[in-house]
Enzyme design. Structure first.
Site, PDB file in Angstrom:
ATOM      1  N   LYS A  57       0.743  -1.176  -0.212  1.00 28.95           N
ATOM      2  CA  LYS A  57      -0.624   0.023   0.131  1.00 28.95           C
ATOM      3  C   LYS A  57       0.675   1.470   0.040  1.00 28.95           C
ATOM      4  O   LYS A  57       0.194   1.768   0.458  1.00 28.95           O
ATOM      5  CB  LYS A  57      -0.858  -0.222   1.155  1.00 28.95           C
ATOM      6  N   THR A  58       1.709   1.529  -0.222  1.00 24.99           N
ATOM      7  CA  THR A  58       3.054   2.510  -0.276  1.00 24.99           C
ATOM      8  C   THR A  58       3.542   3.267  -1.719  1.00 24.99           C
ATOM      9  O   THR A  58       3.814   4.028  -1.961  1.00 24.99           O
ATOM     10  CB  THR A  58       4.285   1.847   0.086  1.00 24.99           C
ATOM     11  N   GLY A  59       2.750   1.597  -3.097  1.00 21.30           N
ATOM     12  CA  GLY A  59       3.217   2.266  -4.222  1.00 21.30           C
ATOM     13  C   GLY A  59       3.116   1.338  -4.815  1.00 21.30           C
ATOM     14  O   GLY A  59       4.549   1.884  -6.069  1.00 21.30           O
ATOM     15  N   THR A  61       2.789  -1.316  -6.662  1.00 13.91           N
ATOM     16  CA  THR A  61       2.205  -1.853  -8.142  1.00 13.91           C
ATOM     17  C   THR A  61       2.239  -0.660  -8.775  1.00 13.91           C
ATOM     18  O   THR A  61       3.114  -0.711 -10.265  1.00 13.91           O
ATOM     19  CB  THR A  61       0.792  -2.296  -8.172  1.00 13.91           C
ATOM     20  N   LYS A 276      -5.932   0.386  -6.993  1.00 17.87           N
ATOM     21  CA  LYS A 276      -5.322   1.274  -6.899  1.00 17.87           C
ATOM     22  C   LYS A 276      -5.532   2.673  -7.011  1.00 17.87           C
ATOM     23  O   LYS A 276      -6.130   2.651  -8.184  1.00 17.87           O
ATOM     24  CB  LYS A 276      -3.756   0.906  -7.830  1.00 17.87           C
ATOM     25  N   GLY A 277      -5.606   3.680  -6.102  1.00 17.20           N
ATOM     26  CA  GLY A 277      -5.446   4.917  -5.523  1.00 17.20           C
ATOM     27  C   GLY A 277      -6.878   4.667  -5.569  1.00 17.20           C
ATOM     28  O   GLY A 277      -8.256   5.386  -7.050  1.00 17.20           O
ATOM     29  N   LYS A 279     -11.155   5.401  -4.138  1.00 16.39           N
ATOM     30  CA  LYS A 279     -11.982   6.720  -3.462  1.00 16.39           C
ATOM     31  C   LYS A 279     -12.716   6.051  -2.164  1.00 16.39           C
ATOM     32  O   LYS A 279     -13.042   4.755  -2.318  1.00 16.39           O
ATOM     33  CB  LYS A 279     -12.465   7.237  -4.611  1.00 16.39           C
ATOM     34  N   TYR A 280     -12.046   6.356  -0.632  1.00 15.84           N
ATOM     35  CA  TYR A 280     -12.229   6.215   0.358  1.00 15.84           C
ATOM     36  C   TYR A 280     -12.708   7.949   1.064  1.00 15.84           C
ATOM     37  O   TYR A 280     -11.756   8.282   1.094  1.00 15.84           O
ATOM     38  CB  TYR A 280     -11.768   4.932   1.143  1.00 15.84           C
TER      39      TYR A 280
HETATM   40  P1  A3P Z   1      -4.591   4.070  -2.124  1.00 20.24           P
HETATM   41  O1  A3P Z   1      -5.055   2.507  -3.523  1.00 20.24           O
HETATM   42  O2  A3P Z   1      -4.821   3.493  -0.737  1.00 20.24           O
HETATM   43  O3  A3P Z   1      -4.722   4.697  -2.609  1.00 20.24           O
HETATM   44  P2  A3P Z   1       0.316  -0.838  -3.457  1.00 20.24           P
HETATM   45  O4  A3P Z   1       0.925  -0.542  -5.118  1.00 20.24           O
HETATM   46  O5  A3P Z   1       1.640  -0.933  -2.565  1.00 20.24           O
HETATM   47  O6  A3P Z   1      -1.051  -1.318  -3.344  1.00 20.24           O
HETATM   48  O7  A3P Z   1       0.382   0.739  -3.347  1.00 20.24           O
HETATM   49  C1  A3P Z   1      -1.664   1.038  -3.151  1.00 20.24           C
HETATM   50  C2  A3P Z   1      -0.978   2.947  -3.524  1.00 20.24           C
HETATM   51  O8  A3P Z   1      -0.209   3.273  -4.195  1.00 20.24           O
HETATM   52  C3  A3P Z   1      -2.838   3.500  -3.781  1.00 20.24           C
HETATM   53  O9  A3P Z   1      -3.043   3.484  -2.693  1.00 20.24           O
HETATM   54  C4  A3P Z   1      -2.160   4.307  -4.349  1.00 20.24           C
HETATM   55  O10 A3P Z   1      -2.620   5.075  -3.201  1.00 20.24           O
HETATM   56  C5  A3P Z   1      -0.800   4.374  -4.483  1.00 20.24           C
HETATM   57  N1  A3P Z   1      -0.494   5.199  -5.087  1.00 20.24           N
HETATM   58  C6  A3P Z   1       0.960   5.503  -5.029  1.00 20.24           C
HETATM   59  N2  A3P Z   1       1.101   6.518  -6.988  1.00 20.24           N
HETATM   60  C7  A3P Z   1       0.377   5.535  -8.530  1.00 20.24           C
HETATM   61  C8  A3P Z   1      -0.190   5.704  -9.121  1.00 20.24           C
HETATM   62  N3  A3P Z   1       0.420   6.676 -10.220  1.00 20.24           N
HETATM   63  N4  A3P Z   1      -1.204   5.000  -9.708  1.00 20.24           N
HETATM   64  C9  A3P Z   1      -1.763   3.877  -9.122  1.00 20.24           C
HETATM   65  N5  A3P Z   1      -1.738   4.029  -7.231  1.00 20.24           N
HETATM   66  C10 A3P Z   1      -0.503   4.825  -6.795  1.00 20.24           C
END
Ligand code: A3P
EC number: 3.-.-.-
Length: 325
Positions: A57-59, A61, A276-277, A279-280
């Site tokens: 959850k830090t980005g 992916t 990813k990203g 909305k909550y």
């Molecule tokens: P949220 O979905 O809570 O906003 P991971 O891939 O480690 O699980 O991390 C997911 C998080 O990556 C997402 O958390 C989002 O905030 C963050 N993130 C950062 N840059 C991103 C991007 N370019 N596209 C999608 N998510 C991104």
């Protein structure tokens, strides 16, 4: 000279040396005795040159997506079982052995310039992963991404909810983070999984027991989100890739998604999926205050660690330290 039949001999051996029951794989090409019995048609090049270790959850992916855009960077093929991550060093997959692991990787066309990598976001907080990774790929570089551990915990909770984890659906975020020792076991288990990865300093220290600091890159997750091209330049420098890839041209900000995405032909974009990203609603002030206090000592330790490593403090950490005064 007497000996036992093989199975009994093995039994006896592990009775005498119980700590060796758990295997610790090494690169077969690093030791002549192993190389000599390693089949000729096999290669030792199908191992990662770097690992993206998380935390979740830090980005991670987004970083993965950006990395595979690079022509000299190749990832493993996805694992159907573990949500596309191989999760070799942290879990029981490790006992499947190195052949199983190597099969995930392509044979690089140029073993010197092609960089294979693997991203498994739960390596970060795993007790076993650092030791195991250092044994098999001691020269591998490591990349970790840090965001405010409170935000990470909240994003992780939202992720569990959308995956319909029964405990995450039943209990509010505040109930999860503040559960006491008498709380139901499933709530305590969820709490642990939610909070423990955010003990950043302890986990990084464990990796540094096995890897030299120069092999570790710590990325500020906030910067990865707002200015990925600069981060990717740092990543390329750190990895020492032979060809520089221009991410400022290859990435574009997608205003609909509110995030940076890959720019495709004809102005189309490739963003990460809905998961990813997400909305909550924003985190409530009670949870924010609780977590700020919960992570205070961990964050102080992280600041000391970054100072020792000569690394700048991310903005969120500076803010948290101000609160701690
Ligand atoms: P949220 O979905 O809570 O906003 P991971 O891939 O480690 O699980 O991390 C997911 C998080 O990556 C997402 O958390 C989002 O905030 C963050 N993130 C950062 N840059 C991103 C991007 N370019 N596209 C999608 N998510 C991104």
């Amino acid at each position: 000279l007497q000996t036992l039949p093989p199975a009994q001999l093995a039994h006896k051996y592990f009775e005498l040396f119980p700590d060796q029951k758990d295997p610790l794989w090494q690169n077969p090409c690093d030791d002549k005795r192993h190389r000599d019995i390693w089949p000729k048609e096999k290669t030792c090049d199908r191992l990662p040159r770097f690992l993206v270790i998380g935390p979740q959850k830090t980005g991670t992916t987004a970083l993965y997506l950006f990395l595979v855009m690079h022509p000299s960077i190749l990832s493993n093929s996805p694992s159907p079982k573990t949500f596309e991550e191989v999760q070799f060093f942290n879990r029981n997959n490790y006992h499947r052995g190195i052949d199983w692991y190597m099969d995930f990787f392509p044979v690089p066309s140029n073993a010197t310039t092609d960089l294979l990598f693997e991203k498994s976001a739960s390596y970060f907080h795993s007790e076993e992963a650092p030791k195991r990774a250092a044994s098999l790929v001691p020269k591998a570089k490591l990349i970790t991404i840090l965001i405010d551990p409170s935000d990470r915990a909240y994003s992780w909770y939202q992720h569990q909810r959308s995956h319909e984890d029964p405990a995450a659906l039943r209990f509010s975020f505040y109930e999860v983070i503040s559960a006491g020792p008498r709380a139901p076991p499933e709530l305590r288990a969820l709490q642990k999984r939610c909070l423990v990865p955010g003990w950043y300093a302890s986990h990084i220290e464990r990796w540094l027991l096995y890897f030299p600091p120069l092999q570790l890159l710590i990325i500020d997750g906030q910067q990865l989100r707002t200015d990925p091209a600069t981060v990717m330049d740092d990543v390329q420098k750190f990895l020492g890739v032979s060809r520089h890839y221009n991410y400022s041209e290859a990435l574009t900000f997608d205003s609909h998604k509110g995030l940076w995405c890959q720019l495709l032909e004809e102005g189309k974009t490739k963003c990460l999926g809905k998961s990813k990203g997400r909305k909550y609603p924003p985190m409530g002030p009670d949870s924010r205050a609780f977590l700020s206090s919960y992570y205070r000592d961990h964050n102080v330790e992280l600041a000391k660690l970054l100072h020792r490593l000569g690394q700048p403090l991310p903005a969120w950490l500076r803010q948290e330290l101000q609160k701690a005064r």
